[in-house]
Design a protein around this motif. Structure first.
Motif, PDB file in Angstrom:
ATOM      1  N   LEU A   2       0.671  -1.302  -0.094  1.00 20.05           N
ATOM      2  CA  LEU A   2      -0.028  -0.035   0.009  1.00 20.05           C
ATOM      3  C   LEU A   2       0.879   1.328  -0.100  1.00 20.05           C
ATOM      4  CD1 LEU A   2      -2.738   1.144   0.360  1.00 20.05           C
ATOM      5  CD2 LEU A   2      -2.534   1.034   2.710  1.00 20.05           C
ATOM      6  N   ALA A   3       1.943   1.140   0.621  1.00 18.46           N
ATOM      7  CA  ALA A   3       2.920   2.354   0.723  1.00 18.46           C
ATOM      8  C   ALA A   3       3.678   2.364  -0.529  1.00 18.46           C
ATOM      9  CB  ALA A   3       3.993   2.003   1.922  1.00 18.46           C
ATOM     10  N   LEU A   4       4.352   1.598  -0.961  1.00 20.40           N
ATOM     11  CA  LEU A   4       5.152   1.423  -1.998  1.00 20.40           C
ATOM     12  C   LEU A   4       4.706   1.838  -3.407  1.00 20.40           C
ATOM     13  CD1 LEU A   4       7.742  -1.470  -0.758  1.00 20.40           C
ATOM     14  CD2 LEU A   4       7.789   0.957  -0.538  1.00 20.40           C
ATOM     15  N   LEU A   5       3.507   0.990  -3.635  1.00 14.83           N
ATOM     16  CA  LEU A   5       2.758   0.997  -4.973  1.00 14.83           C
ATOM     17  C   LEU A   5       2.121   2.362  -5.296  1.00 14.83           C
ATOM     18  CD1 LEU A   5       2.710  -0.697  -7.503  1.00 14.83           C
ATOM     19  CD2 LEU A   5       0.650  -1.680  -6.543  1.00 14.83           C
ATOM     20  N   ALA A   6       1.236   2.572  -4.398  1.00  9.91           N
ATOM     21  CA  ALA A   6       0.380   3.854  -4.286  1.00  9.91           C
ATOM     22  C   ALA A   6       1.555   4.967  -4.597  1.00  9.91           C
ATOM     23  CB  ALA A   6      -0.411   3.943  -3.316  1.00  9.91           C
ATOM     24  N   SER A   7       2.484   4.986  -3.783  1.00  9.01           N
ATOM     25  CA  SER A   7       3.508   6.035  -3.718  1.00  9.01           C
ATOM     26  C   SER A   7       4.425   6.216  -5.061  1.00  9.01           C
ATOM     27  CB  SER A   7       4.348   5.953  -2.516  1.00  9.01           C
ATOM     28  OG  SER A   7       3.751   6.088  -1.171  1.00  9.01           O
TER      29      SER A   7
END
Length: 521
Positions: A2-7
């Protein structure tokens, strides 16, 4: 994930921001789009102040429009499909840029189209992360958006330094064209992530909302049906969404004084404006030119150093914003940044950095110290607050208005900086220093402490007439004795351990009593 991809939305933003400073100095780019006194000799080619300002700043005009369009897009299509659509728009803009031959207006227009996608993503991504993340890690998780902005800037610097001597137009076309890869990673990858539970609930898909809540907390779908954490948050969301469906907010509702909605809209727009007025993008957009003017032989390398400081210090920012809340870091950061900008401006004003190596080095050090403070406080902090300050019924629109304010100032600074520095040179730093001090005052007087609270509890805090910004750190929702009690209960509930306060145990007893009183059980 959720942190890495959306960011990756932040990475695209940072990459597009960081690349232009070095591209403006590349030989082939100067020959194609600059004005040359001797044809074919890049050392005689320059950009007029207007042309340079437009090439840099048209991205910001696109992002301004995109940020405003981000709200209806995210509400209509859902957070995930909105991001995929915005990545497609960004890719179209990149293709227009790399297809440019000798017309600088085409390149600038391509940056405008890319900006539409970047601006929409800048509204959608922090909102999606804030709506989906557990309250206990929401600050850190949302801060990864800013971390990836800094990572994108650093990667752009690194690729630019690697391609600057590549023959012909490949030197800048490679840098621009690689942006397509980042958009594909986000546009395709986000479809494998859970949708925002609050968006699902608002569209009467409550079972999917519970499943989404369970997924990001590491629970199974079966546990989603009766786990106390999921049930409590789902009920909060359901109550909030019921109000949202009855009183769905339009654009004008963002300016309603009821429930401090107008207050929060102005606060969000002010914080985003001040983030730009800290002066950070003065270094990111024109850093190579600035460092070249202080006598450094290789301004590309100095950009790498500045980008690295920005990136690695943002890790510290993620820790600080989670450990010390939102208010204190922003106040301290504003004062710290102001102090180093005074040093930067005073050094540049006291002597000529091209003739005095000591002054030049002091200016570089002060710029790095400024970026250190910015990366740890105002850079991640404002994006976190945009995701968690607004009520559900108008969150998307208020986030868009706030982000649009960021891009308005982004454009104004990008376009007018060449004119201003030509007129007042390094005294420009005094202007930014004053803005940083103003930011610290605004945070103290008007910003509520929202760390560790659910989004629904944040809304409750802002509407509590007895809660003031400077006392908000001690505020807790009904059923909790303090903010610390709330944190401890949440941790205990996630590990299924009852607390001395008995709140969790009481909830289980109440549930058992209800079950025992049911003849079917």
């Amino acid at each position: 994930m959720l942190a890495l991809l959306a960011s990756m939305g932040g990475f695209i933003f940072g990459y597009d921001t960081g690349q232009i400073s070095d591209i403006l100095l590349m030989e082939d780019f100067l020959l194609r789009f600059g004005t040359c006194t001797t044809p074919g000799v890049s050392s005689t080619c320059t950009f007029s102040v207007v042309r340079e300002g437009l090439i840099v700043s048209l991205l910001s005009i696109g992002t301004l429009v995109g940020a405003l369009a981000g709200a209806p897009t995210a509400d209509k299509l859902g957070r995930r499909w909105a991001m995929t659509t915005e990545c497609i728009v960004f890719i179209i803009g990149v293709i227009i840029q790399i297809a440019s031959e000798n017309v600088w207006q085409q390149f600038a227009f391509g940056r405008f189209i890319s900006g539409l996608g970047v601006g929409s993503l800048s509204a959608a991504v922090p909102m999606y992360q804030a709506e989906t993340a557990p309250a206990q890690i929401r600050g850190t998780l949302t801060a990864t958006y800013q971390l990836f902005i800094t990572f994108g800037i650093l990667v752009a610097y690194a690729i630019s330094i690697g391609t600057r001597y590549v023959p012909m137009s490949a030197s800048w076309r490679i840098v621009v064209g690689i942006g397509i890869l980042w958009a594909l990673i986000l546009g395709i990858g986000i479809q494998f992530m859970p949708e925002s539970p609050r968006w699902l609930a608002a569209h009467d898909r409550m079972d999917e909302a519970k499943a989404s809540l369970a997924t990001v907390r590491g629970f199974s779908t079966a546990e989603a049906a009766d786990h106390p954490i999921i049930l409590r948050e789902a009920e909060e969301i359901r109550t909030n969404v019921t109000d949202y469906m009855k009183n769905r907010g339009g654009w004008l509702d963002c300016f309603s004084p009821a429930n401090k909605t107008l207050y929060r809209t102005i606060l969000g727009m002010t914080l985003q404006s001040i983030q730009q007025l800290t002066g950070a993008n003065y270094f990111f957009y024109y850093g190579a030119t600035v460092f070249q003017s202080v006598g450094l032989q290789d301004s590309f390398v100095t950009q790498i150093i500045l980008g690295a400081v920005n990136f690695f210090c943002t890790f510290g920012g993620m820790y600080i914003m989670e450990k010390f809340g939102r208010r204190t870091p922003l106040i301290v950061g504003g004062i710290w940044q102001s102090a180093w900008l005074f040093v930067f401006a005073s050094a540049g004003t006291a002597g000529n950095p091209t003739q005095n190596q000591g002054i030049g080095k002091l200016m570089i050090v002060s710029a790095c110290m400024f970026i250190l403070g910015y990366a740890m406080t105002w850079a991640p902090g404002v994006w976190i607050l945009i995701g968690e300050t607004f009520p559900t019924r108008t969150r998307a629109k208020q986030a868009s208005l706030s982000t649009a304010a960021n891009w308005v100032w982004n454009f104004l600074l990008a376009f007018f900086t060449p004119f201003i520095t030509k007129a007042i040179d390094y005294r420009y730093g005094y202007v930014f220093a004053a803005c940083n001090l103003t930011g610290a005052v605004v945070v103290y007087l008007f910003l509520y402490e929202s760390s560790d609270l659910t989004l629904e509890a944040v809304n409750m805090m802002y509407t509590d007439p007895d809660c003031k910004p400077w006392t908000s750190g001690r505020w807790a929702p009904p059923g909790f004795t303090s903010r610390q009690d709330l944190v401890e209960q949440a941790r205990a509930a996630e590990s299924s351990k009852p607390l001395a306060s008995g709140a969790l145990e009481e909830q289980r007893i109440e549930k058992r009593s209800h079950t025992d009183s049911d003849p079917e059980h």
